[in-house]
Scaffold this motif. Structure first.
Motif, PDB file in Angstrom:
ATOM      1  N   THR A  32       1.860  56.078 -33.944  1.00  0.00           N
ATOM      2  CA  THR A  32       2.237  54.803 -33.330  1.00  0.00           C
ATOM      3  C   THR A  32       1.587  53.640 -34.061  1.00  0.00           C
ATOM      4  O   THR A  32       2.230  52.632 -34.374  1.00  0.00           O
ATOM      5  N   THR A  33       0.258  53.788 -34.343  1.00  0.00           N
ATOM      6  CA  THR A  33      -0.466  52.737 -35.059  1.00  0.00           C
ATOM      7  C   THR A  33       0.101  52.533 -36.455  1.00  0.00           C
ATOM      8  O   THR A  33       0.263  51.398 -36.910  1.00  0.00           O
ATOM      9  N   ALA A  34       0.380  53.641 -37.154  1.00  0.00           N
ATOM     10  CA  ALA A  34       0.923  53.558 -38.510  1.00  0.00           C
ATOM     11  C   ALA A  34       2.279  52.858 -38.509  1.00  0.00           C
ATOM     12  O   ALA A  34       2.555  51.995 -39.344  1.00  0.00           O
ATOM     13  N   LEU A  66      -4.561  47.215 -42.042  1.00  0.00           N
ATOM     14  CA  LEU A  66      -4.206  48.393 -41.250  1.00  0.00           C
ATOM     15  C   LEU A  66      -3.301  49.392 -41.968  1.00  0.00           C
ATOM     16  O   LEU A  66      -3.418  50.597 -41.763  1.00  0.00           O
ATOM     17  N   VAL A  67      -2.391  48.875 -42.782  1.00  0.00           N
ATOM     18  CA  VAL A  67      -1.372  49.748 -43.361  1.00  0.00           C
ATOM     19  C   VAL A  67      -1.984  50.781 -44.302  1.00  0.00           C
ATOM     20  O   VAL A  67      -2.882  50.473 -45.090  1.00  0.00           O
ATOM     21  N   ALA A  68      -1.497  52.024 -44.188  1.00  0.00           N
ATOM     22  CA  ALA A  68      -2.034  53.128 -44.993  1.00  0.00           C
ATOM     23  C   ALA A  68      -1.124  53.475 -46.170  1.00  0.00           C
ATOM     24  O   ALA A  68      -1.599  53.964 -47.201  1.00  0.00           O
ATOM     25  N   ASP A  69       0.173  53.242 -46.024  1.00  0.00           N
ATOM     26  CA  ASP A  69       1.110  53.566 -47.086  1.00  0.00           C
ATOM     27  C   ASP A  69       0.791  52.740 -48.337  1.00  0.00           C
ATOM     28  O   ASP A  69       0.729  51.508 -48.289  1.00  0.00           O
ATOM     29  N   GLN A  71       2.358  52.070 -51.236  1.00  0.00           N
ATOM     30  CA  GLN A  71       3.351  51.150 -51.769  1.00  0.00           C
ATOM     31  C   GLN A  71       3.493  49.915 -50.887  1.00  0.00           C
ATOM     32  O   GLN A  71       3.610  48.793 -51.377  1.00  0.00           O
ATOM     33  N   LEU A  72       3.461  50.142 -49.579  1.00  0.00           N
ATOM     34  CA  LEU A  72       3.575  49.025 -48.650  1.00  0.00           C
ATOM     35  C   LEU A  72       2.334  48.136 -48.726  1.00  0.00           C
ATOM     36  O   LEU A  72       2.432  46.905 -48.654  1.00  0.00           O
ATOM     37  N   LYS A  73       1.157  48.745 -48.895  1.00  0.00           N
ATOM     38  CA  LYS A  73      -0.066  47.960 -49.061  1.00  0.00           C
ATOM     39  C   LYS A  73       0.009  47.126 -50.345  1.00  0.00           C
ATOM     40  O   LYS A  73      -0.391  45.962 -50.374  1.00  0.00           O
ATOM     41  N   TYR A  74       0.533  47.739 -51.392  1.00  0.00           N
ATOM     42  CA  TYR A  74       0.677  47.040 -52.679  1.00  0.00           C
ATOM     43  C   TYR A  74       1.527  45.782 -52.515  1.00  0.00           C
ATOM     44  O   TYR A  74       1.125  44.680 -52.910  1.00  0.00           O
ATOM     45  N   HIS A  75       2.704  45.946 -51.926  1.00  0.00           N
ATOM     46  CA  HIS A  75       3.615  44.811 -51.784  1.00  0.00           C
ATOM     47  C   HIS A  75       3.087  43.792 -50.777  1.00  0.00           C
ATOM     48  O   HIS A  75       3.307  42.583 -50.945  1.00  0.00           O
ATOM     49  N   SER A  76       2.364  44.262 -49.772  1.00  0.00           N
ATOM     50  CA  SER A  76       1.780  43.343 -48.785  1.00  0.00           C
ATOM     51  C   SER A  76       0.701  42.475 -49.418  1.00  0.00           C
ATOM     52  O   SER A  76       0.640  41.262 -49.187  1.00  0.00           O
TER      53      SER A  76
END
Length: 324
Positions: A32-34, A66-69, A71-76
């Motif tokens: 849920t958090t992810a 918070l984000v662990a992914d 690729q998503l962390k990279y773009h964020s």
């Protein structure tokens, strides 16, 4: 089975059943958090793409923590750095760049963006300095350094001279002038002029290891080994991490025929600069002339190995480099 045994068995069973149920609940919470953090990150990226950076920045700041992914962390983080720069939010931009460098240290785009944004931040800071303190010595110093980088030695020296008119006891300025004399095309008075500036620097700042080093280098180039040894020794004492000073000291001691004394500074140098063939070459000479043949052979083998690995077939350079 006794009541005690039965009770113990039930307790153990209940314990392990409870243990088994915790991960399942935790996994649901984690998922849920992810999912929430990923949704938040995507929301921030979308806002950035629409040009709504004021709304995007607070969203991205929460999401990137918070984000662990990956690729998503990279773009964020990329989006956060971009928006923070556009809003002139220096602290947020720097934190985003540091996050990118920590998570993706070898990524070409991260390195490119970092170079571009740090350069822009430096430019903004210099403009702010010029606007708020136009007559300060810092403005003249920035101008002089810029002229130095362009090889405009006379113009740079003129800017440093202006600084000394206002602040005659300011550290580093005479050192800079000494370096300019050495960078310009040589004249009959080059060494004398540079020496005068480095000596003047030491009168203002006796702890300037770089000025001591440069005086030592000038003496070494003139074959004045005693003077070179004195200056290099003081330089190493003032800055124990100044590797080039240890190399220059060892080389000067070797040139003066004091091979045993040369060993210690050269050993310190190769411990600090383990991959420099020149250091191992110089240490091999000192070992050999001190009668330590096995150690000399080891260092020569190491020097040959490093030279081969670097693709350089030339022998180790018999010179010390100057300190920035």
């Amino acid at each position: 089975m006794s009541r005690i045994s039965l009770s113990l068995s039930l307790s153990v069973c209940n314990f392990f059943c409870c243990i088994g149920s915790v991960p399942a609940g935790a996994q649901v919470a984690q998922k849920t958090t992810a999912a929430a953090s990923e949704s938040l990150a995507q929301q921030g990226i979308t806002l950035t793409e629409k040009g709504d950076c004021r709304q995007a920045v607070p969203v991205l700041k929460r999401a990137t923590a918070l984000v662990a992914d990956k690729q998503l962390k990279y773009h964020s983080l990329m989006a956060l750095a971009r928006c923070a720069m556009s809003l002139d939010q220096t602290k947020t931009a720097v934190n985003a760049l540091l996050g990118l460098q920590r998570e993706f240290p070898r990524d070409p785009e991260v390195l490119y963006v970092s170079t571009h944004y740090y350069s822009e931040l430096a430019s903004r800071a210099s403009q702010q300095l010029a606007a708020t303190s136009p007559s300060s010595y810092q403005v003249h110093k920035l101008d002089a350094e810029g002229l130095e980088s362009q090889g405009k030695w006379d113009e740079a020296a003129a800017e440093y001279a202006k600084i000394l008119e206002q602040n005659p006891q300011l550290p580093q300025i005479h050192y800079r002038l000494g370096r300019i004399f050495l960078a310009k095309p040589a004249t009959p008075t080059t060494t004398e002029d540079a020496t005068r500036e480095f000596e003047q620097e030491l009168k203002i700042d006796p702890n300037n290891a770089s000025a001591e080093f440069m005086l030592g280098e000038l003496a070494r180039q003139a074959g004045k080994w005693d003077g070179a040894i004195q200056h290099f020794t003081r330089s190493t004492r003032l800055d124990t991490g100044f590797s080039e000073a240890f190399l220059a000291l060892g080389m000067s001691l070797t040139a003066a025929g004091n091979f045993s004394a040369a060993v210690s500074p050269l050993e310190k140098y190769v411990n600090m600069e383990t991959s420099d063939p020149a250091g191992h070459y110089q240490l091999a000479i000192a070992y050999s002339r001190s009668g330590r043949k096995d150690a000399a052979e080891r260092e020569m083998a190491r020097q040959a190995e490093l030279t081969k690995a670097s693709g350089n077939s030339q022998p180790a350079a018999d010179s010390a480099t100057s300190h920035p």
